[in-house]
Design a protein around this motif. Sequence first.
Motif, short mmCIF file in Angstrom:
data_model
loop_
_atom_site.label_atom_id
_atom_site.label_comp_id
_atom_site.label_asym_id
_atom_site.label_seq_id
_atom_site.Cartn_x
_atom_site.Cartn_y
_atom_site.Cartn_z
N LEU A 126 73.56 26.35 46.38
CA LEU A 126 72.96 27.63 46.76
C LEU A 126 72.88 28.56 45.56
CD1 LEU A 126 74.73 28.24 50.18
CD2 LEU A 126 72.38 27.50 49.80
N PHE A 127 73.93 28.54 44.76
CA PHE A 127 73.96 29.39 43.57
C PHE A 127 72.82 29.01 42.62
CE2 PHE A 127 75.88 32.12 40.50
CZ PHE A 127 75.68 31.50 39.28
N ASN A 157 78.17 43.62 47.66
CA ASN A 157 77.58 42.59 48.51
C ASN A 157 78.18 42.52 49.91
OD1 ASN A 157 80.07 41.56 47.73
ND2 ASN A 157 79.33 39.47 47.42
N SER A 158 78.92 43.56 50.33
CA SER A 158 79.47 43.58 51.69
C SER A 158 78.37 43.47 52.74
CB SER A 158 80.29 44.85 51.92
OG SER A 158 81.48 44.83 51.18
N TYR A 159 77.22 44.02 52.44
CA TYR A 159 76.07 43.94 53.35
C TYR A 159 75.80 42.49 53.73
CZ TYR A 159 71.03 43.65 54.44
OH TYR A 159 69.81 43.37 55.00
N PHE A 160 75.79 41.60 52.76
CA PHE A 160 75.50 40.19 53.03
C PHE A 160 76.65 39.51 53.75
CE2 PHE A 160 72.90 41.34 49.34
CZ PHE A 160 71.63 41.01 49.84
N LYS A 170 73.62 33.86 51.90
CA LYS A 170 74.91 33.21 51.64
C LYS A 170 75.28 33.30 50.16
CE LYS A 170 74.74 29.89 55.47
NZ LYS A 170 74.65 28.45 55.85
N THR A 171 74.29 33.07 49.31
CA THR A 171 74.55 33.09 47.87
C THR A 171 75.00 34.47 47.43
OG1 THR A 171 72.90 31.37 47.51
CG2 THR A 171 73.55 32.67 45.61
N TYR A 172 74.30 35.51 47.87
CA TYR A 172 74.68 36.87 47.47
C TYR A 172 76.01 37.29 48.09
CZ TYR A 172 69.83 37.18 45.84
OH TYR A 172 68.63 36.97 45.20
N PHE A 193 73.93 39.03 43.04
CA PHE A 193 73.19 40.01 43.85
C PHE A 193 72.81 41.22 43.01
CE2 PHE A 193 74.04 44.03 46.30
CZ PHE A 193 72.72 44.22 46.68
N LEU A 194 73.77 41.81 42.30
CA LEU A 194 73.50 43.00 41.52
C LEU A 194 72.45 42.73 40.44
CD1 LEU A 194 77.11 44.48 41.07
CD2 LEU A 194 75.41 45.00 42.84
N HIS A 195 72.52 41.56 39.83
CA HIS A 195 71.56 41.18 38.80
C HIS A 195 70.14 41.11 39.39
CE1 HIS A 195 69.86 39.15 35.31
NE2 HIS A 195 69.42 38.19 36.10
N GLN A 196 70.02 40.40 40.52
CA GLN A 196 68.69 40.25 41.11
C GLN A 196 68.18 41.57 41.67
OE1 GLN A 196 66.54 37.59 41.03
NE2 GLN A 196 65.13 39.15 41.81
N PHE A 197 69.06 42.41 42.19
CA PHE A 197 68.63 43.70 42.70
C PHE A 197 67.97 44.52 41.59
CE2 PHE A 197 69.14 48.20 43.71
CZ PHE A 197 68.63 48.24 45.00
N ALA A 198 68.60 44.54 40.42
CA ALA A 198 68.03 45.28 39.29
C ALA A 198 66.66 44.74 38.90
CB ALA A 198 68.98 45.21 38.10
N LEU A 199 66.52 43.41 38.86
CA LEU A 199 65.23 42.81 38.51
C LEU A 199 64.16 43.18 39.54
CD1 LEU A 199 66.24 39.17 37.46
CD2 LEU A 199 66.12 41.23 36.05
N SER A 200 64.52 43.12 40.80
CA SER A 200 63.57 43.40 41.87
C SER A 200 63.20 44.88 41.93
CB SER A 200 64.12 42.94 43.22
OG SER A 200 64.25 41.53 43.25
N MET A 201 64.13 45.76 41.53
CA MET A 201 63.81 47.18 41.49
C MET A 201 62.79 47.49 40.41
SD MET A 201 65.15 49.11 43.83
CE MET A 201 65.06 50.75 43.11
N VAL A 202 62.91 46.84 39.26
CA VAL A 202 61.91 47.01 38.20
C VAL A 202 60.55 46.53 38.69
CG1 VAL A 202 61.19 46.27 35.89
CG2 VAL A 202 63.58 46.85 36.33
N LYS A 203 60.55 45.40 39.36
CA LYS A 203 59.31 44.84 39.89
C LYS A 203 58.69 45.76 40.94
CE LYS A 203 57.61 40.43 41.77
NZ LYS A 203 58.04 39.10 42.26
N MET A 204 59.51 46.28 41.84
CA MET A 204 59.00 47.19 42.87
C MET A 204 58.46 48.47 42.24
SD MET A 204 60.93 49.07 46.04
CE MET A 204 61.40 50.45 44.99
N GLY A 205 59.12 48.97 41.21
CA GLY A 205 58.69 50.19 40.55
C GLY A 205 57.36 50.07 39.85
N ASN A 206 56.87 48.84 39.72
CA ASN A 206 55.58 48.60 39.09
C ASN A 206 54.45 48.39 40.09
OD1 ASN A 206 55.64 48.04 35.88
ND2 ASN A 206 57.62 47.53 36.77
#
Length: 338
Positions: A9-10, A264-267, A295-297, A304-317
């Motif tokens: 999964l990782f 990652n408590s949300y997950f 499950k992975t996050y 999770f924190l790494h991917q969140f940052a990447l996705s935030m940059v993507k969303m901001g564009n």
Amino acid sequence: MANSILSSLFLVAVITAIATPHMSLAHKPINGGGYLYPQFYDHSCPNALEIVKHIVAKAVAKDPRMAASLLRLHFHDCFVKGCDASVLLDSTGSLISEKRSNPNRNSIRGFEVVDEIKYALERECPHTVSCADILAIAARDSTILAGGPSWEVPLGRRDSKGASLSGSNNNIPAPNNTFQTILTKFKLQGLNIVDMVALSGSHTIGNSRCTSFRQRLYNQTGNGQPDYSLDQTFAAQLRGRCPRSGGDQNLFFLDHVSPFKFDNSYFKNLLAYKGLLSSDQILLTKSEQSMELVKTYAYNNDLFLHQFALSMVKMGNISPLTGPKGEIRKNCRKINTY
């Protein structure tokens, strides 16, 4: 065996994350013209980021909920007409504000903080920093203050001269949307399932109203059956402050374990069937790919924190206005008049 599954999964998530466009977007031409890049204000307003950071920190210290509220403002802006600060506009005789939409009415907040930031920036460097960029920076700073990741915010957005009430009603994912509807709304913005799951993790902070999840507590699922995707002991606790009728505006933590900490408590809650909103829990129950990401996050906070940052940059564009398009508002609540 368990370790083998977790390793698989990782790897799935890591490979998917690497394949996701991210930081390169910071210097990618937008709309066939201008660029967004982190150094946009280095010469025109070198203190801009520090001014935003200071005011956001003051606001969150006064009201810890504000971190989630400012992050949500950026989401609700970008999913309607792109990241152009249209969500901040008040209604006028010829303009109907997005604040009146179903996802926003009596819900989104933080406008006074944005006003304070804009006022300070106008004193420092008049007619320079856009309201859209303020939202993007404030979202990043709010995440950091809650213990989440940092990222370089691509800058250079300009502000829209209009709003879209219909876009706000139709494009923003809703708590009771189906999995496929939510995924479609993300894909229409150029975001994929990895982005959807990672960005949903923003619900590790913030609150939701009783009216947004009541149907899960009282077997109002459309088929007359109990919502078995919600832990029934947890549901009984929620009913104490979310009655069958009344109490619509009562607030509940989206993450009851660490409601003010970006982690990652949300997950982990989703794995325990304690996701507050239906739109949260279906990430575990309606798609094998999203289930594996959940499950992975849940097992790996750093990923999770790494991917969140990447996705935030993507969303901001998402469809920013650049170059001669749009304007730099003097007041984030209204279009400039000359």
